[in-house]
Design an enzyme around this catalytic site. Structure first.
Site, PDB file in Angstrom:
ATOM      1  N   LYS A 190      85.422 -15.411  -0.477  1.00  0.00           N
ATOM      2  CA  LYS A 190      85.950 -14.182  -1.076  1.00  0.00           C
ATOM      3  C   LYS A 190      85.513 -13.016  -0.225  1.00  0.00           C
ATOM      4  CE  LYS A 190      88.436 -13.105  -4.706  1.00  0.00           C
ATOM      5  NZ  LYS A 190      89.432 -13.968  -5.369  1.00  0.00           N
TER       6      LYS A 190
HETATM    7  P1  NAD Z   1      95.568  -5.594 -10.051  1.00  0.00           P
HETATM    8  O1  NAD Z   1      94.711  -4.590  -9.416  1.00  0.00           O
HETATM    9  O2  NAD Z   1      96.961  -5.809  -9.559  1.00  0.00           O
HETATM   10  O3  NAD Z   1      95.697  -5.282 -11.633  1.00  0.00           O
HETATM   11  C1  NAD Z   1      94.589  -5.135 -12.472  1.00  0.00           C
HETATM   12  C2  NAD Z   1      95.087  -4.613 -13.825  1.00  0.00           C
HETATM   13  O4  NAD Z   1      93.971  -4.560 -14.723  1.00  0.00           O
HETATM   14  C3  NAD Z   1      95.641  -3.183 -13.754  1.00  0.00           C
HETATM   15  O5  NAD Z   1      96.719  -3.062 -14.671  1.00  0.00           O
HETATM   16  C4  NAD Z   1      94.460  -2.352 -14.220  1.00  0.00           C
HETATM   17  O6  NAD Z   1      94.849  -1.076 -14.758  1.00  0.00           O
HETATM   18  C5  NAD Z   1      93.887  -3.276 -15.287  1.00  0.00           C
HETATM   19  N1  NAD Z   1      92.498  -2.972 -15.648  1.00  0.00           N
HETATM   20  C6  NAD Z   1      91.457  -2.696 -14.823  1.00  0.00           C
HETATM   21  N2  NAD Z   1      90.354  -2.429 -15.551  1.00  0.00           N
HETATM   22  C7  NAD Z   1      90.713  -2.558 -16.855  1.00  0.00           C
HETATM   23  C8  NAD Z   1      90.041  -2.405 -18.083  1.00  0.00           C
HETATM   24  N3  NAD Z   1      88.755  -2.037 -18.123  1.00  0.00           N
HETATM   25  N4  NAD Z   1      90.724  -2.626 -19.233  1.00  0.00           N
HETATM   26  C9  NAD Z   1      92.023  -2.981 -19.218  1.00  0.00           C
HETATM   27  N5  NAD Z   1      92.717  -3.139 -18.085  1.00  0.00           N
HETATM   28  C10 NAD Z   1      92.080  -2.926 -16.920  1.00  0.00           C
HETATM   29  O7  NAD Z   1      94.719  -6.949 -10.018  1.00  0.00           O
HETATM   30  P2  NAD Z   1      95.281  -8.430 -10.117  1.00  0.00           P
HETATM   31  O8  NAD Z   1      95.571  -8.930  -8.740  1.00  0.00           O
HETATM   32  O9  NAD Z   1      96.292  -8.501 -11.203  1.00  0.00           O
HETATM   33  O10 NAD Z   1      93.932  -9.202 -10.556  1.00  0.00           O
HETATM   34  C11 NAD Z   1      93.511  -9.237 -11.917  1.00  0.00           C
HETATM   35  C12 NAD Z   1      92.547 -10.396 -12.093  1.00  0.00           C
HETATM   36  O11 NAD Z   1      93.181 -11.603 -11.705  1.00  0.00           O
HETATM   37  C13 NAD Z   1      91.260 -10.311 -11.245  1.00  0.00           C
HETATM   38  O12 NAD Z   1      90.210 -10.906 -11.968  1.00  0.00           O
HETATM   39  C14 NAD Z   1      91.591 -11.167 -10.044  1.00  0.00           C
HETATM   40  O13 NAD Z   1      90.438 -11.682  -9.413  1.00  0.00           O
HETATM   41  C15 NAD Z   1      92.394 -12.259 -10.714  1.00  0.00           C
HETATM   42  N6  NAD Z   1      93.259 -13.006  -9.803  1.00  0.00           N
HETATM   43  C16 NAD Z   1      94.214 -12.390  -9.052  1.00  0.00           C
HETATM   44  C17 NAD Z   1      95.013 -13.144  -8.198  1.00  0.00           C
HETATM   45  C18 NAD Z   1      96.135 -12.535  -7.407  1.00  0.00           C
HETATM   46  O14 NAD Z   1      96.905 -13.317  -6.784  1.00  0.00           O
HETATM   47  N7  NAD Z   1      96.325 -11.232  -7.394  1.00  0.00           N
HETATM   48  C19 NAD Z   1      94.836 -14.541  -8.107  1.00  0.00           C
HETATM   49  C20 NAD Z   1      93.858 -15.144  -8.908  1.00  0.00           C
HETATM   50  C21 NAD Z   1      93.083 -14.364  -9.739  1.00  0.00           C
END
Ligand code: NAD
Length: 412
Positions: free
Chosen positions: A108
Site C-alpha cells: 500500500k
Molecule cells: P473516495 O475518496 O472515492 O470516496 C470516499 C467517500 O467517503 C466520499 O464520499 C467521502 O465524502 C466519504 N467520507 C469520508 N469520510 C467520511 C465520513 N467521516 N463519514 C461519511 N463519509 C465519509 O474513496 P473510495 O476509493 O471510494 O474508498 C473508500 C473505501 O474503500 C476506503 O476504505 C478504501 O480503502 C476502500 N477501497 C477502495 C478501492 C478502490 O478501488 N477505490 C478498492 C478497495 C477498497
C-alpha cells in the site's frame, strides 16, 4: 501501534493460532513474517505550489509480502495517512489477493495530503515526485500501485507517464489507468460492482429479498455501489458523505442525488431527502460502510439497526465493535472479500497490458463475478464448517494459502 494496525495483526495471530501454524511449522516464523512488512519506504517530497511557495509532503510505500507474486496495492491521498495505517492496509492487501486467488502479494502507498486543497497542476507535480522517489522500488514485476481513497485514473496516468520516462516497459507498472492508456474496461466500477456481487451472495444465503439499504460514502466505492443497486431496483434509504447524510424512507433517487453531488460536491441539501444525523443508526436491513476505517466502534455498534453489513471500505468495523455486532447476530461480510473487486480487475488490467489484448466489459464482469462468487462460497463454507465468523473464515483461507506458499518456497 494504532488501533487499526493492532486490529489487523491481532486477527492474523488469532487465526494463525486457530490453524496451528506455528505448531505445524515451528521453525519458519510464519506469524512474524505474516504480520511484519518486508519493506517500509518513507520519504519527504518538496513540491512547488502555483504561487511558487514550497510545501513538503510525507510519502509512504509499504511492501508487505510477495510470497505469492509481486506486491500490489493502492495509493491513498488523505491528510490523516500515517505509517501504521499504510502498514495495516498493506497487510489486508496481502490477505485479499491470497483469498481471491490472484498471483500478487500485498502493498500500500500513501501521501499525507488533502488532494482537494491542491490545484490539478500541484497534484500532478506531487504525483510525479512520488513516482520519481519510488522509481526503483515499483515495477510491472515487483510492485504495482493502483488507486485508493483520494486517487483515481488521472493520478495513475501521471504515474505511468513519469515511470515511462525511465523504463521501456511501463504500461503494467500501475493499474486503474484511464482506458485510453491501457486501463481495463470496468476497472473504475470494479470495487462497487464487487460489493454488489457479494451483497447479492449474502442476501441469497440469508434469504433476504427486498432489503432497505444505507450506504456510508458516495465516492468511488459507495457511489458505484449505490448506482448499481438503484439500477437493480433496490431501495436505498440513506447515503452519507464526509459532510453529512440524506435519507428518504421511501427510497432515494440515486440518479438525481448523483447529479446533485456533481453540482454541489456533496449529498447534503438534496431536495429528494431529509438530513440524517447518524448514518450508522438509520433503520435499514443492510448497512454498507464504504468510506473509511473504524466507522463502527464500541461507541456506536449498539446503534446499528441492520442485520447485514457488507464492508465496502477497508477496516470499517473496529475489532471490539465486531464482537458486539456478532453477539447481536449481525452478519458481516468482511472487507478482504467484499471490496476485492477492485484488485481482481486490477489483475485483469495487468494481464491485458502484458498480452496487449483487451477484453470486453462483459468478459471482465463475468470473470469478476465468477471469482467473487467462488471466494464467497469458500468463505461461507469455511465459516459454517468451523463455526466461525465470515471474517475469521476469510483470514483462515488466505493465511493457509500464504503459509503453504512460504513452506513450498522454503528458506535459504
Ligand atoms: P473516495 O475518496 O472515492 O470516496 C470516499 C467517500 O467517503 C466520499 O464520499 C467521502 O465524502 C466519504 N467520507 C469520508 N469520510 C467520511 C465520513 N467521516 N463519514 C461519511 N463519509 C465519509 O474513496 P473510495 O476509493 O471510494 O474508498 C473508500 C473505501 O474503500 C476506503 O476504505 C478504501 O480503502 C476502500 N477501497 C477502495 C478501492 C478502490 O478501488 N477505490 C478498492 C478497495 C477498497
Amino acid at each position: 501501534m494504532t488501533d487499526t494496525l493492532h486490529k489487523a495483526t491481532a486477527l492474523v495471530r488469532e487465526v494463525a493460532d486457530m490453524l496451528g501454524l506455528e505448531r505445524r511449522h515451528p521453525h519458519l516464523r510464519l506469524v512474524e513474517r505474516l504480520t511484519t512488512p518486508d519493506r517500509v519506504i518513507t520519504f519527504r517530497m518538496a513540491v512547488q505550489r502555483d504561487d511558487r511557495s514550497v510545501e513538503v509532503f510525507q510519502g509512504y510505500r509499504v511492501q508487505h509480502l510477495d510470497i505469492l507474486g509481486p506486491y500490489k496495492g493502492g495509493i491513498r491521498l488523505h491528510p490523516a495517512v500515517d505509517l501504521d495505517e499504510v502498514k495495516a492496509l498493506a497487510l489486508w492487501m496481502t490477505l485479499k489477493t491470497a483469498l481471491v486467488d490472484i498471483p500478487f502479494g500485498g502493498a500500500k502507498g500513501g501521501i499525507a495530503v488533502d488532494p482537494a486543497a491542491l490545484s490539478p497542476q500541484e497534484l500532478e507535480r506531487l504525483m510525479r515526485k512520488y513516482t520519481i522517489r519510488l522509481a526503483d522500488d515499483i515495477g510491472p514485476n515487483s510492485d504495482i500501485p493502483a488507486p485508493d481513497m483520494g486517487s483515481g485514473a488521472r493520478e495513475m496516468a501521471w504515474i505511468y507517464d513519469e515511470y515511462r520516462k525511465s523504463h521501456a516497459v511501463a504500461r503494467s507498472v500501475v493499474t486503474g489507468k484511464p482506458v485510453e492508456l491501457g486501463g481495463s474496461a470496468g476497472r473504475r466500477e470494479a470495487t462497487g460492482h464487487g460489493v454488489v456481487c457479494v451483497l447479492q451472495a449474502a442476501m441469497r444465503q440469508l434469504g433476504m429479498t427486498s432489503p432497505t439499504i444505507a450506504i456510508q460514502g458516495f465516492g468511488n466505492v459507495g457511489g458505484q455501489t449505490a448506482r448499481e443497486l438503484f439500477a437493480l431496483g433496490h431501495k436505498i434509504v440513506a447515503i452519507a458523505d464526509a459532510r453529512g447524510a440524506v435519507g428518504n424512507p421511501a427510497g432515494l433517487d440515486i440518479t438525481a442525488l448523483a447529479a446533485h453531488q456533481q453540482r454541489t460536491g456533496w449529498v447534503s441539501g438534496f431536495a429528494g431527502g431529509e438530513p440524517v444525523a447518524d448514518i450508522i443508526a438509520v433503520p435499514c436491513d443492510v448497512l454498507l460502510p464504504c468510506a473509511m476505517e473504524n466507522a463502527i466502534t464500541t461507541a456506536n455498534a449498539d446503534r446499528v439497526r441492520a442485520r447485514l453489513i457488507v464492508e465496502g471500505a477497508n477496516g470499517p468495523c473496529a475489532p471490539d465493535a465486531d464482537r458486539i455486532l456478532a453477539a447481536r447476530g449481525v452478519f458481516i461480510v468482511p472487507d478482504v472479500l467484499a471490496n476485492a473487486g477492485g484488485v481482481i480487475v486490477s489483475y485483469f488490467e495487468w494481464v491485458q497490458n502484458r498480452e496487449g489484448f483487451y477484453w470486453s466489459l462483459a468478459d471482465v464482469n463475468t470473470r469478476l463475478s465468477e471469482r467473487l462468487d467462488d471466494a464467497y462460497r469458500r468463505v461461507a463454507a469455511t465459516a459454517t464448517q468451523r463455526q466461525i465468523t465470515m471474517r475469521q473464515a476469510a483470514y483462515c483461507l488466505a493465511i493457509e494459502k500464504i503459509a503453504n506458499g512460504m513452506v513450498l518456497r522454503g528458506v535459504q
